[in-house]
Design a protein around this motif. Structure first.
Motif, PDB file in Angstrom:
ATOM      1  N   VAL A  95     -25.096  38.533  -6.965  1.00 13.05           N
ATOM      2  CA  VAL A  95     -25.978  39.625  -7.199  1.00 13.05           C
ATOM      3  C   VAL A  95     -27.400  39.248  -6.682  1.00 13.05           C
ATOM      4  CG1 VAL A  95     -27.215  41.283  -8.626  1.00 13.05           C
ATOM      5  CG2 VAL A  95     -24.828  40.718  -9.168  1.00 13.05           C
ATOM      6  N   VAL A  96     -27.820  37.845  -7.027  1.00  9.99           N
ATOM      7  CA  VAL A  96     -29.064  37.595  -6.514  1.00  9.99           C
ATOM      8  C   VAL A  96     -29.493  37.368  -5.173  1.00  9.99           C
ATOM      9  CG1 VAL A  96     -29.332  34.938  -6.708  1.00  9.99           C
ATOM     10  CG2 VAL A  96     -31.231  36.376  -7.511  1.00  9.99           C
ATOM     11  N   LEU A  97     -28.034  37.067  -4.525  1.00  3.06           N
ATOM     12  CA  LEU A  97     -28.113  37.113  -2.968  1.00  3.06           C
ATOM     13  C   LEU A  97     -27.847  38.477  -2.131  1.00  3.06           C
ATOM     14  CD1 LEU A  97     -28.194  35.250  -0.309  1.00  3.06           C
ATOM     15  CD2 LEU A  97     -25.358  34.929  -0.915  1.00  3.06           C
ATOM     16  N   TYR A  98     -27.091  39.141  -3.078  1.00  6.76           N
ATOM     17  CA  TYR A  98     -26.812  40.445  -2.198  1.00  6.76           C
ATOM     18  C   TYR A  98     -28.062  41.490  -2.322  1.00  6.76           C
ATOM     19  CZ  TYR A  98     -24.343  44.900  -1.660  1.00  6.76           C
ATOM     20  OH  TYR A  98     -24.052  46.162  -1.050  1.00  6.76           O
ATOM     21  N   ALA A  99     -28.393  41.880  -3.614  1.00  3.63           N
ATOM     22  CA  ALA A  99     -29.317  42.837  -3.772  1.00  3.63           C
ATOM     23  C   ALA A  99     -30.513  42.863  -3.080  1.00  3.63           C
ATOM     24  CB  ALA A  99     -29.598  42.946  -5.571  1.00  3.63           C
ATOM     25  N   PRO A 100     -31.323  41.755  -2.880  1.00  6.69           N
ATOM     26  CA  PRO A 100     -32.426  41.696  -2.178  1.00  6.69           C
ATOM     27  C   PRO A 100     -31.968  42.194  -0.575  1.00  6.69           C
ATOM     28  CG  PRO A 100     -32.552  39.844  -3.559  1.00  6.69           C
ATOM     29  CD  PRO A 100     -31.181  40.689  -3.464  1.00  6.69           C
ATOM     30  N   ALA A 101     -30.739  41.651  -0.240  1.00  8.93           N
ATOM     31  CA  ALA A 101     -30.381  41.866   1.208  1.00  8.93           C
ATOM     32  C   ALA A 101     -30.258  43.510   1.266  1.00  8.93           C
ATOM     33  CB  ALA A 101     -29.300  41.023   1.539  1.00  8.93           C
ATOM     34  N   LEU A 102     -29.753  44.014   0.300  1.00  5.07           N
ATOM     35  CA  LEU A 102     -29.251  45.192   0.401  1.00  5.07           C
ATOM     36  C   LEU A 102     -30.697  46.230   0.413  1.00  5.07           C
ATOM     37  CD1 LEU A 102     -27.204  47.602   0.190  1.00  5.07           C
ATOM     38  CD2 LEU A 102     -27.529  47.461  -2.222  1.00  5.07           C
ATOM     39  N   PHE A 111     -20.196  31.453 -17.051  1.00  7.76           N
ATOM     40  CA  PHE A 111     -19.922  32.811 -16.830  1.00  7.76           C
ATOM     41  C   PHE A 111     -21.273  33.392 -16.516  1.00  7.76           C
ATOM     42  CE2 PHE A 111     -20.321  37.035 -19.341  1.00  7.76           C
ATOM     43  CZ  PHE A 111     -19.232  37.595 -18.572  1.00  7.76           C
ATOM     44  N   GLN A 112     -22.337  33.095 -17.264  1.00  8.50           N
ATOM     45  CA  GLN A 112     -23.540  33.779 -16.806  1.00  8.50           C
ATOM     46  C   GLN A 112     -23.848  33.533 -15.501  1.00  8.50           C
ATOM     47  OE1 GLN A 112     -26.859  31.653 -18.518  1.00  8.50           O
ATOM     48  NE2 GLN A 112     -28.267  33.267 -18.834  1.00  8.50           N
ATOM     49  N   MET A 113     -23.817  32.414 -14.968  1.00  8.19           N
ATOM     50  CA  MET A 113     -24.346  32.156 -13.691  1.00  8.19           C
ATOM     51  C   MET A 113     -23.520  32.686 -12.730  1.00  8.19           C
ATOM     52  SD  MET A 113     -27.088  30.521 -14.038  1.00  8.19           S
ATOM     53  CE  MET A 113     -27.451  30.074 -12.402  1.00  8.19           C
ATOM     54  N   VAL A 114     -22.094  32.471 -12.647  1.00 11.61           N
ATOM     55  CA  VAL A 114     -21.173  32.924 -11.641  1.00 11.61           C
ATOM     56  C   VAL A 114     -21.305  34.459 -11.430  1.00 11.61           C
ATOM     57  CG1 VAL A 114     -18.573  33.551 -11.193  1.00 11.61           C
ATOM     58  CG2 VAL A 114     -19.570  31.210 -11.872  1.00 11.61           C
ATOM     59  N   ILE A 115     -21.576  35.211 -12.729  1.00 10.25           N
ATOM     60  CA  ILE A 115     -21.801  36.812 -12.507  1.00 10.25           C
ATOM     61  C   ILE A 115     -22.992  37.033 -11.529  1.00 10.25           C
ATOM     62  CG2 ILE A 115     -22.313  38.833 -14.063  1.00 10.25           C
ATOM     63  CD1 ILE A 115     -19.463  38.410 -14.175  1.00 10.25           C
ATOM     64  N   TYR A 116     -24.112  36.369 -11.986  1.00  5.59           N
ATOM     65  CA  TYR A 116     -25.366  36.610 -11.293  1.00  5.59           C
ATOM     66  C   TYR A 116     -25.534  36.069  -9.977  1.00  5.59           C
ATOM     67  CZ  TYR A 116     -30.407  37.556 -11.272  1.00  5.59           C
ATOM     68  OH  TYR A 116     -31.325  38.356 -10.708  1.00  5.59           O
ATOM     69  N   MET A 117     -25.341  34.983  -9.495  1.00  2.00           N
ATOM     70  CA  MET A 117     -25.441  34.228  -8.475  1.00  2.00           C
ATOM     71  C   MET A 117     -25.177  35.257  -6.993  1.00  2.00           C
ATOM     72  SD  MET A 117     -22.920  30.904  -8.021  1.00  2.00           S
ATOM     73  CE  MET A 117     -21.097  31.117  -7.809  1.00  2.00           C
ATOM     74  N   CYS A 158     -20.025  31.994  -4.399  1.00  2.00           N
ATOM     75  CA  CYS A 158     -21.217  32.960  -4.359  1.00  2.00           C
ATOM     76  C   CYS A 158     -20.993  33.924  -3.246  1.00  2.00           C
ATOM     77  CB  CYS A 158     -22.501  32.137  -4.214  1.00  2.00           C
ATOM     78  SG  CYS A 158     -23.914  32.866  -4.008  1.00  2.00           S
ATOM     79  N   LEU A 159     -20.508  33.426  -2.310  1.00  2.00           N
ATOM     80  CA  LEU A 159     -20.451  34.487  -1.127  1.00  2.00           C
ATOM     81  C   LEU A 159     -19.542  35.754  -1.682  1.00  2.00           C
ATOM     82  CD1 LEU A 159     -20.340  32.205   1.860  1.00  2.00           C
ATOM     83  CD2 LEU A 159     -22.261  33.976   1.199  1.00  2.00           C
ATOM     84  N   GLY A 160     -18.303  34.782  -2.118  1.00  2.33           N
ATOM     85  CA  GLY A 160     -17.394  35.885  -2.723  1.00  2.33           C
ATOM     86  C   GLY A 160     -17.885  36.859  -3.720  1.00  2.33           C
ATOM     87  N   MET A 161     -18.784  36.476  -4.678  1.00  2.00           N
ATOM     88  CA  MET A 161     -19.448  37.419  -5.482  1.00  2.00           C
ATOM     89  C   MET A 161     -20.345  38.473  -4.774  1.00  2.00           C
ATOM     90  SD  MET A 161     -18.284  36.769  -8.460  1.00  2.00           S
ATOM     91  CE  MET A 161     -19.087  37.493  -9.457  1.00  2.00           C
ATOM     92  N   ALA A 162     -20.867  37.800  -3.832  1.00  2.00           N
ATOM     93  CA  ALA A 162     -21.944  38.630  -3.169  1.00  2.00           C
ATOM     94  C   ALA A 162     -20.787  40.068  -2.564  1.00  2.00           C
ATOM     95  CB  ALA A 162     -22.461  38.060  -2.165  1.00  2.00           C
ATOM     96  N   TYR A 163     -19.873  39.532  -1.983  1.00  2.00           N
ATOM     97  CA  TYR A 163     -18.941  40.602  -1.385  1.00  2.00           C
ATOM     98  C   TYR A 163     -18.496  41.260  -2.618  1.00  2.00           C
ATOM     99  CZ  TYR A 163     -14.942  42.819   0.684  1.00  2.00           C
ATOM    100  OH  TYR A 163     -13.982  43.693   1.136  1.00  2.00           O
ATOM    101  N   LEU A 164     -18.175  40.893  -3.708  1.00  2.00           N
ATOM    102  CA  LEU A 164     -17.730  41.800  -4.974  1.00  2.00           C
ATOM    103  C   LEU A 164     -18.672  42.673  -5.481  1.00  2.00           C
ATOM    104  CD1 LEU A 164     -15.439  42.106  -6.706  1.00  2.00           C
ATOM    105  CD2 LEU A 164     -16.310  40.423  -8.453  1.00  2.00           C
ATOM    106  N   SER A 165     -19.922  42.095  -5.343  1.00  2.00           N
ATOM    107  CA  SER A 165     -21.237  43.073  -5.793  1.00  2.00           C
ATOM    108  C   SER A 165     -21.274  44.333  -4.959  1.00  2.00           C
ATOM    109  CB  SER A 165     -22.443  42.142  -5.554  1.00  2.00           C
ATOM    110  OG  SER A 165     -22.437  41.078  -6.406  1.00  2.00           O
TER     111      SER A 165
END
Length: 576
Positions: free
Chosen positions: A138-145, A130-136, A389-396
């Motif tokens: 975000v850690v890809l999307y946020a710096p790119a943003l 749960f911890q890792m799926v939530i975060y991975m 992870c890509l899906g979570m980035a889109y969700l982020s």
């Protein structure tokens, strides 16, 4: 500012070389045909690449932006975090690593079944996933943003490219590829930060001039010995609270422990932990110097209107572009540095998630699975987590203000997991019921404080938290986490708070200590109420007799009582 061909070339080289390392290990050696090779690099790694990989996982892209922003805004107080590194690495080297390595584990959570039972193991595994799926994502999307906001670097082009390249080399090359790409990416991170510091210092005049400008404006902090745990940063908060944060990272986090377990011997694993210490000090110094140089530069070169409205993490990128704009290729080097941080963190997440899913949730229920099928399934799991992870980035990207909550969740979980392992390792009387109750209480406490602090901050300054400013949330800093320690900034706590508002302003550096202590206290209380575990039934190799060893001067009969009836083997007998 637009990127030049040279900048894009440097960035593409990072991706090509990272992919090449993955392909090399997919086509050489054992070609990743066994689960042990894919998940643990055949336990054949030496200490130096393991140490650099541990460092790369620690140094996330958010930290590369967050620490300079912290120094720029609040001064050098944060630099005292380096004081916690010694104990934060000495304890894992001599307590956690020997126990885990001698049990010949693949997943850290196997320990929980050996010490307690399968239910505790599954609870720990699910919490980690749960911890890792939530975060991975975000850690890809946020710096790119943040990068897109400053440079117009294509947002989704960067996210997709980085996510797919990372998935490729992790799936094909296994842990060995992940470790060696981490080594390469660590060198890129050093080069990017050094380039910014050197060029920025030259433009200011000298490092002496940088220090003088910072000192004149009160940015060089002394030692604050205030013991108040509600003060955001003091010497005690950073050097003592930081130890617990480091233990949650380097002691029990699957992404880090998996690297220890890939070492060819226990001594190599311990050496890797020692080798991280000077490397971490160098990384902290580079990040803090970047913040000081940035502050000095903007004392002599006033901010533009756009820069004065920028969030702190964006301002770091503006500074990089300002000082490197006349040097083609160097802005691209810093972008490569930034995304090396993302790649190293995300690849560790993919590999560790595939490991715990395979070893804790699949293999125990399908023990007859053939080696070839198990290896293929492990690779498919790594691929699946990469796509997730890509899906979570889109969700982020669609979460709006909830993005900060997602970042916060990662930091909330590290402390309770540390408490669970400490409960099992240091207290032989703890039973499975106490372990589950303690974990539940620790998670409840973590989310109560974390979410309460988040809501309190939003109510206090609802307009001060733009989506792109990923470095404005203290909870994100106790990454514990990640994988990472994301070393981020926040607004100083309001004064004269009372009641729950005061409680919610507990310094984020104490989160791991507070939440792990909650797990231990509740776990012990429930264990005593439901019938403590008898020492004779406990596997002695799952216990570290901390009290008998600390009080080794006591007579033998007293030390035996402190061992709670557990007959601990001689140290040499425990090793394999």
């Amino acid at each position: 500012m637009a990127f030049t061909v040279a900048d894009y070339t440097v960035f593409v080289l990072l991706l090509v070389l990272s992919s090449a390392i993955g392909l090399f290990y997919a086509l050489s050696g054992g070609r990743q045909r066994t689960v042990q090779e894919f998940l643990l690099a055949n336990r054949s790694m030496s200490f130096l690449p393991v140490a650099l990989s541990l460092l790369a996982t620690f140094q996330s892209a958010v930290a590369i932006l967050g620490v300079p922003a912290e120094i720029y805004r609040f001064g050098t107080e944060y630099w005292f975090l380096g004081c916690c590194y010694f104990l934060g690495l000495l304890i894992p080297a001599h307590v956690f690593i020997p126990v885990f390595y001698r049990l010949h584990l693949t997943s850290t959570y196997e320990y929980l079944e050996l010490r307690f039972n399968k239910a505790v193991r599954v609870c720990g595994t699910v919490t980690f996933i749960f911890q890792m799926v939530i975060y991975m994502g975000v850690v890809l999307y946020a710096p790119a943003l943040a990068l897109n906001a400053v440079t117009q670097f294509d947002l989704w082009g960067a996210v997709l490219t980085m996510g797919l390249v990372c998935t490729l080399y992790t799936t094909l090359g296994g842990l060995k590829a992940v470790i060696w790409t981490d080594v390469f990416q660590t060198l890129v991170m050093f080069a990017g930060q050094l380039a910014v510091i050197v060029v920025g210092t030259v433009k200011v005049g000298s490092m002496g001039r940088v220090w003088q400008l910072a000192a004149d404006q009160g940015k060089i902090s002394g030692i604050d010995l205030n013991p108040d745990p509600f003060e955001r940063h003091t010497f005690w908060t950073l050097s003592v609270g930081g130890v617990f944060m480091m233990l949650s990272l380097y002691g029990v986090n699957q992404a880090q422990v998996q690297r220890y377990l890939s070492s060819r011997t226990e001594q190599e694993a311990v050496l890797s932990c020692y080798a991280v210490f000077p490397c971490q000090q160098v990384v902290l110094c580079l990040s803090c110097l970047t913040g000081l140089v940035m502050f000095a530069y903007y004392q002599e070169h006033p901010l533009t209107a756009a820069q004065s409205q920028a969030s702190s993490d964006q301002l770091v990128l503006y500074f990089v572009m300002d000082v490197l704009k006349d040097l083609p290729g160097l802005p691209g080097l810093f972008v490569a540095c930034l995304f090396s941080g993302s790649l190293s963190t995300i690849s560790s997440a993919f590999n560790s998630l595939a490991t715990v899913t395979m070893e804790d949730l699949i293999h125990p229920y399908f023990p007859g699975l053939r080696e070839s099928r198990a290896t293929l399934l492990s690779k498919l799991l790594a691929l699946s987590y990469g796509l997730l992870c890509l899906g979570m980035a889109y969700l982020s990207s669609m979460m709006g203000p909830m993005l900060q909550a997602a970042i916060s969740i990662f930091g909330m979980v590290g402390g309770p997991l540390l408490g669970l392992f400490c409960l099992g390792m240091f207290f032989p009387c703890a039973n499975p019921t106490g372990a589950i109750a303690g974990l539940a209480a620790g998670l409840a406490m973590a989310f109560w404080i974390g979410i309460g602090s988040l809501v309190s901050n939003l109510r206090a300054a609802p307009s001060a938290l733009p989506l792109s400013n990923i470095t404005d949330f203290p909870q994100a800093s106790s990454l514990s986490t990640a994988i990472a320690t994301t070393l981020l900034t926040s607004t100083p706590a309001p004064k004269r708070l009372s009641g729950l508002q005061k409680f919610y302003n507990l310094s984020y550096m104490w989160y791991s200590a507070h939440n792990s202590t909650t797990v231990i206290l509740v776990g012990l209380l429930v264990s005593l109420l439901t019938g403590p575990t008898k020492g004779a039934t406990v596997n002695p190799r799952t216990i570290y007799p901390v009290l008998p060893r600390l009080l080794c001067c006591l007579p033998q009969r007293y030390r035996e009582r402190l061992s709670c009836g557990v007959v601990c083997s001689a140290e040499g007998d425990q090793s394999r």
